[in-house]
Design a protein around this motif. Structure first.
Motif, PDB file in Angstrom:
ATOM      1  N   GLU A 271       0.830  -1.156   0.070  1.00 38.98           N
ATOM      2  CA  GLU A 271      -0.088  -0.174   0.034  1.00 38.98           C
ATOM      3  C   GLU A 271       0.936   1.171   0.171  1.00 38.98           C
ATOM      4  O   GLU A 271       1.689   1.262   0.815  1.00 38.98           O
TER       5      GLU A 271
ATOM      6  N   SER B 226      -1.245   8.339  -1.736  1.00 37.72           N
ATOM      7  CA  SER B 226      -1.508   8.743  -3.093  1.00 37.72           C
ATOM      8  C   SER B 226      -0.252   9.895  -3.428  1.00 37.72           C
ATOM      9  O   SER B 226       0.202  10.120  -4.585  1.00 37.72           O
TER      10      SER B 226
ATOM     11  N   LEU C  97       2.867   7.994  -5.235  1.00 39.57           N
ATOM     12  CA  LEU C  97       2.883   7.336  -6.206  1.00 39.57           C
ATOM     13  C   LEU C  97       3.837   7.500  -7.322  1.00 39.57           C
ATOM     14  O   LEU C  97       4.172   6.706  -8.087  1.00 39.57           O
TER      15      LEU C  97
ATOM     16  N   ARG D  51      -0.559  -2.609 -10.339  1.00 41.33           N
ATOM     17  CA  ARG D  51      -1.626  -2.014  -9.834  1.00 41.33           C
ATOM     18  C   ARG D  51      -2.767  -3.019  -9.400  1.00 41.33           C
ATOM     19  O   ARG D  51      -3.088  -3.585 -10.325  1.00 41.33           O
TER      20      ARG D  51
ATOM     21  N   GLN E 171      -5.614  -2.193  -6.751  1.00 43.67           N
ATOM     22  CA  GLN E 171      -6.848  -1.389  -6.410  1.00 43.67           C
ATOM     23  C   GLN E 171      -6.527  -0.118  -6.096  1.00 43.67           C
ATOM     24  O   GLN E 171      -5.228   0.355  -5.544  1.00 43.67           O
ATOM     25  N   THR E 172      -7.351   1.008  -6.610  1.00 39.37           N
ATOM     26  CA  THR E 172      -7.283   2.331  -6.251  1.00 39.37           C
ATOM     27  C   THR E 172      -8.126   2.548  -5.012  1.00 39.37           C
ATOM     28  O   THR E 172      -9.492   2.522  -5.162  1.00 39.37           O
ATOM     29  N   MET E 173      -7.677   3.335  -4.078  1.00 40.94           N
ATOM     30  CA  MET E 173      -8.421   3.474  -3.143  1.00 40.94           C
ATOM     31  C   MET E 173      -8.444   5.163  -2.977  1.00 40.94           C
ATOM     32  O   MET E 173      -7.976   5.747  -3.822  1.00 40.94           O
TER      33      MET E 173
ATOM     34  N   ASN F 256      -7.227   7.431  -0.679  1.00 39.85           N
ATOM     35  CA  ASN F 256      -5.847   8.261  -0.367  1.00 39.85           C
ATOM     36  C   ASN F 256      -4.565   7.466  -0.581  1.00 39.85           C
ATOM     37  O   ASN F 256      -3.605   7.811  -0.212  1.00 39.85           O
ATOM     38  N   CYS F 257      -4.890   6.122  -1.219  1.00 42.19           N
ATOM     39  CA  CYS F 257      -3.887   5.425  -1.638  1.00 42.19           C
ATOM     40  C   CYS F 257      -4.018   4.449  -2.669  1.00 42.19           C
ATOM     41  O   CYS F 257      -5.209   4.312  -3.189  1.00 42.19           O
ATOM     42  N   GLU F 258      -2.893   3.736  -3.349  1.00 39.68           N
ATOM     43  CA  GLU F 258      -3.143   2.392  -4.223  1.00 39.68           C
ATOM     44  C   GLU F 258      -2.368   1.316  -3.677  1.00 39.68           C
ATOM     45  O   GLU F 258      -1.404   1.404  -2.784  1.00 39.68           O
ATOM     46  N   ARG F 259      -3.161   0.306  -4.240  1.00 41.70           N
ATOM     47  CA  ARG F 259      -2.503  -0.993  -3.572  1.00 41.70           C
ATOM     48  C   ARG F 259      -1.796  -1.752  -4.804  1.00 41.70           C
ATOM     49  O   ARG F 259      -2.371  -1.669  -6.032  1.00 41.70           O
TER      50      ARG F 259
END
Length: 817
Positions: A481, A484, A487, A496, A498-500, A502-505
């Protein structure tokens, strides 16, 4: 029509069709038990959860880990509940997960710890009528494995027994051959206070089938060993209840290892009216502390509390048995250096009876097994403490029951960790060294977690992303994780996922490869731990009878220690028991009232009753002076003495009483169309028809519900009947405001008059609470009305009218003519 339903919903509807419409189905879906359609609509407000929809259908759900508490809410609301479990791992299932109903829970068959009351048994009962041989009664306590059966000659005795046992549910037979039997048995249960009645097939009660059910279950050739061979009435009832619970409710009964034939002739009879009038046991709407049980209960274990409850409800009749119990209590009171440490040890024992029952039913957790081991290890310590004082039949029997089960406790302790988890789902319950393969798998999983921690540190250093974290969830497994704001620093090889907000996984091939090893080791480790635990559980179950014997010994010792503790703390004395017709007590006190926190100093009183010169005590005096307290306390002390307790008095000599009758207070029974007076007359008729020369009768105001002359006439005739009828010449305490009844002593040599002393101070009175021989000269009703806050104008007018009534000179205006 079924095509509109999803495969899962079709499965739900099929399983729901297998059970009675009035049974709520709790359907396991992942981490929740879900309810649908009408079940959801009905249960949601009871469970206090939101009613929602799934695919347009009404639905509500509860978390699986909190199921016991929600189940308790449904059962207390009178519901019957079927538990449908997932029978395979959803991850390994091909298509829809296989689900089955594993058990059906009804008010009388609860075993869930969070849904049971520690201090009360939870029975399901069945009755059988065998013409010419009376009635059979069977009661099963599924949470402890106790099965008791009794014979009763008539309906009155049967109803008293059902009230005493207080089952939460009764079963009744449906049969075309005897269509009225269901109604008759339902009426008996309802009259006994059992509100949940379940119809079952009538052929469950057929004698040959019931007999086979019992002999197969206990693996015996006959029922001789239980004292029930040829006892058709109890065989039918017991067989029906076992078959219903095992087959209809799908419950395991392996922990039901014996059937106990209750000797109804060995116990004092206490009907429901007497139990209520004397406040013997907790009831709905009644403070437990304001009952005899509440006063005497200083037990340290739930098993002891339940046994003490039964002792209060079933005082003994056999002189030797009573004295043996008194001997045990006396020894414990005289050896406080032994009593105190034993009670401290008892406080460490969990509910062994119900814990072994849960384990036998296949629902025992690692903590349950650990609790059994701890209790079994404490038993020898209790035995060691008790041994120097173990004199007499009762304590010697308890000592012999506290046998160590060292092999079993050693196995448990060597297998389970010291503080095992509550469930089996996450592993971590088996000690290192029990199984080599398991140890290797645990090491692999542990090393994997260490690898993850190092991987995270290495990636932070390599990428310069200080907020980078390696996390895990059941959907994606392990992932990286990144917030943002970082990045731009993510390496190209990160994939990549999953996009959340405040963040990306992200994932990497290296991370996924390691994940397979870690998760594989952890999953296999949990499976292997469960296999080892199952084997341990089977070993514990094989010792069920021995564990139950230890639990029984602990329960009896706990109940005796409670009586000893109360005797010391509350200044009780040992009563002298005999077979005479005399009750002689000096300085008797009411055990409950003297313990009320806001009560005035209690004034003790003497009592002497026999069946010749002091058979009927006619007690007069004003309201609130203490008449009702006095007559109740005499009855309470008799109950206490015969249940094995010491009594609140200076001295007590009590001839054994076969039954206590009470006619106290006034209440309507509007549901049955009975007025206050009708209820009073029915209770009085019951006394006159069933009392014997060994009974004790408590009468508080007979005849108040009708005209004065009718009331006096009935009360007078009742007293004469009790005095003059040889078969019913019972010891009687008769409190009354009818001063005319004091004239009975002029013609009946067994009648004595007593009154409550009162001191007058002008227009006021002081109640001295002392009961003395002689008659009261006034009723002091107006003085009591003054104490109640009646307006002075009303009191003045009442005095004026009273003066003229006494002078027999009352005009229409109430003034002297």
């Amino acid at each position: 029509m079924s095509d509109k339903f999803t495969p899962m919903m079709r499965q739900y509807r099929r399983i729901k069709s297998e059970i009675d419409p009035d049974v709520i189905l709790m359907f396991r879906l992942g981490d929740f038990y879900e309810l649908f359609f009408e079940d959801a609509k009905y249960a949601a407000p009871i469970l206090n959860v939101a009613l929602t929809k799934r695919s347009g259908y009404p639905m509500c759900g509860v978390p699986h880990h909190a199921m016991d508490s929600y189940l308790g809410k449904l059962i207390r609301a009178g519901c019957k509940v079927a538990i449908c479990e997932q029978m395979e791992d959803p991850a390994a299932a091909k298509g829809i997960v296989r689900r089955e109903i594993t058990r059906i829970i009804t008010p009388g068959t609860i075993t869930e710890e969070g849904a049971l009351e520690d201090e009360r048994n939870n029975y399901i009962a069945a009755i059988s009528h065998f013409p010419g041989k009376g009635f059979g009664l069977a009661a099963l306590e599924l949470s402890t494995g106790e099965l008791i059966v009794e014979n009763h000659e008539n309906i009155a005795s049967l109803i008293d027994a059902i009230y005493r046992i207080a089952p939460c549910e009764g079963i009744v037979p449906i049969s075309e051959d005897s269509p009225d039997e269901e109604r008759k048995q339902t009426d008996i249960f309802k009259q006994s206070g059992v509100n949940c009645v379940t119809p079952v097939d009538g052929w469950f009660y057929e004698e040959s089938f019931a007999y086979t059910t019992l002999t197969n279950h206990f693996t015996v050739a006959s029922l001789e060993g239980f004292g029930c061979e040829g006892n058709s009435a109890v065989i039918r009832a017991a067989g029906a209840i076992l078959y219903h619970v095992k087959e209809n409710l799908r419950r395991d009964l392996s922990h039901v290892t014996a059937m106990r034939l209750g000797q109804t002739s060995g116990y004092m009879t206490l009907d429901d009216a007497t139990c209520g009038h004397l406040d013997l046991l907790p009831m709905a709407g009644r403070n437990k502390a304001h009952t005899l049980y509440g006063v005497l209960n200083a037990t340290r274990t739930p098993m002891g509390a339940r046994l003490l409850h039964r002792w209060v409800a079933r005082p003994l009749l056999n002189l030797e048995t009573i004295n043996n119990r008194h001997d045990a209590v006396e020894i414990l009171t005289k050896t406080r250096s032994i009593l105190t440490p034993i009670r401290d040890l008892l406080a460490e024992v969990r509910d062994l009876e119900r814990t072994i029952a849960r384990v036998s039913l296949g629902r025992g957790s690692p903590r349950d097994i650990n609790a059994i081991s701890n209790a079994l290890k404490i038993a020898p310590e209790i035995r060691e403490r008790l041994e120097p004082a173990a004199k007499g039949e009762v304590l010697e029997k308890i000592l012999n029951g506290l046998l160590p089960l060292n092999e079993l406790t050693d196995t448990i302790d060597k297998t389970l960790v010291e503080s095992p988890p509550a469930t089996m789902n996450e592993g971590g319950m088996i000690r290192t060294g029990v199984n080599t393969e398991l140890d290797e798998l645990k090491d692999a999983a542990a090393n994997g977690r260490a690898w993850i921690a190092k991987y995270q540190a290495d990636e932070i250093k390599r990428t310069g992303i200080k907020t980078l974290k390696v996390k895990f969830n059941k959907i994606f497994g392990y992932f990286i994780e990144v917030s943002s704001g970082q990045l731009a620093n993510v390496p190209e090889e990160y994939v990549r996922k999953q996009t959340m907000v405040n963040c990306e996984r992200f994932i990497t091939p290296e991370l996924k490869e390691r994940e397979e090893k870690i998760i594989g080791a952890a999953d296999r480790s949990i499976i292997l731990e469960n296999e080892i635990f199952d084997a341990l559980r089977e070993k514990v179950v094989s010792e069920t009878a021995a564990i139950q014997a230890v639990a029984s010994a602990i329960a009896e010792l706990d109940a005796l220690c409670s009586l000893a503790d109360r005797a010391l703390a509350l200044d009780y004395t040992r009563p002298a028991m005999d077979e005479s017709d005399t009750i002689r007590i000096t300085d008797s006190r009411h055990p409950v009232i003297e313990q009320l926190p806001d009560s005035e100093r209690f004034v003790p009183n003497d009592v002497e009753l026999n069946c010749s010169t002091r058979q009927i005590m006619v007690i007069t005096g004003p309201n609130m002076a203490g008449k009702s307290t006095y007559i109740r306390q005499v009855a309470l002390l008799v109950v206490m003495a015969q249940m094995g307790s010491f009594v609140p008095a200076k001295t007590a000599s009590i001839g054994i009483v076969d039954r206590v009758f009470t006619r106290v207070g006034a209440s309507d029974d509007l549901a049955k169309g009975r007025s206050t007076f009708m209820v009073e007359m029915e209770e009085t008729a019951n006394i006159l028809n069933n009392a014997t020369t060994r009974s004790l009768i408590v009468l508080d105001e007979i005849g108040r519900g009708t005209s004065t002359f009718d009331g006096i006439s009935i009360a007078w005739a009742v007293a004469e009947y009790l005095h003059n009828t040889p078969a019913v010449k019972a010891k009687t305490l008769f409190a009354t405001h009818y001063h005319e009844l004091t004239d009975l002593s002029l013609t009946l040599n067994g009648v004595v008059n007593c009154n409550v002393l009162v001191r007058e101070r002008g227009d006021s009175v002081v109640f001295l609470r002392r009961i003395v021989d002689g008659t009261a000269d006034k009723s002091y009703g107006i003085a009591v009305a003054k104490l109640a806050g009646m307006p002075e104008t009303v009191l003045h007018r009442a005095r004026e009218i009273l003066e003229n009534l006494e002078a027999d000179e009352l005009s229409e205006s109430g003034i002297s003519a």
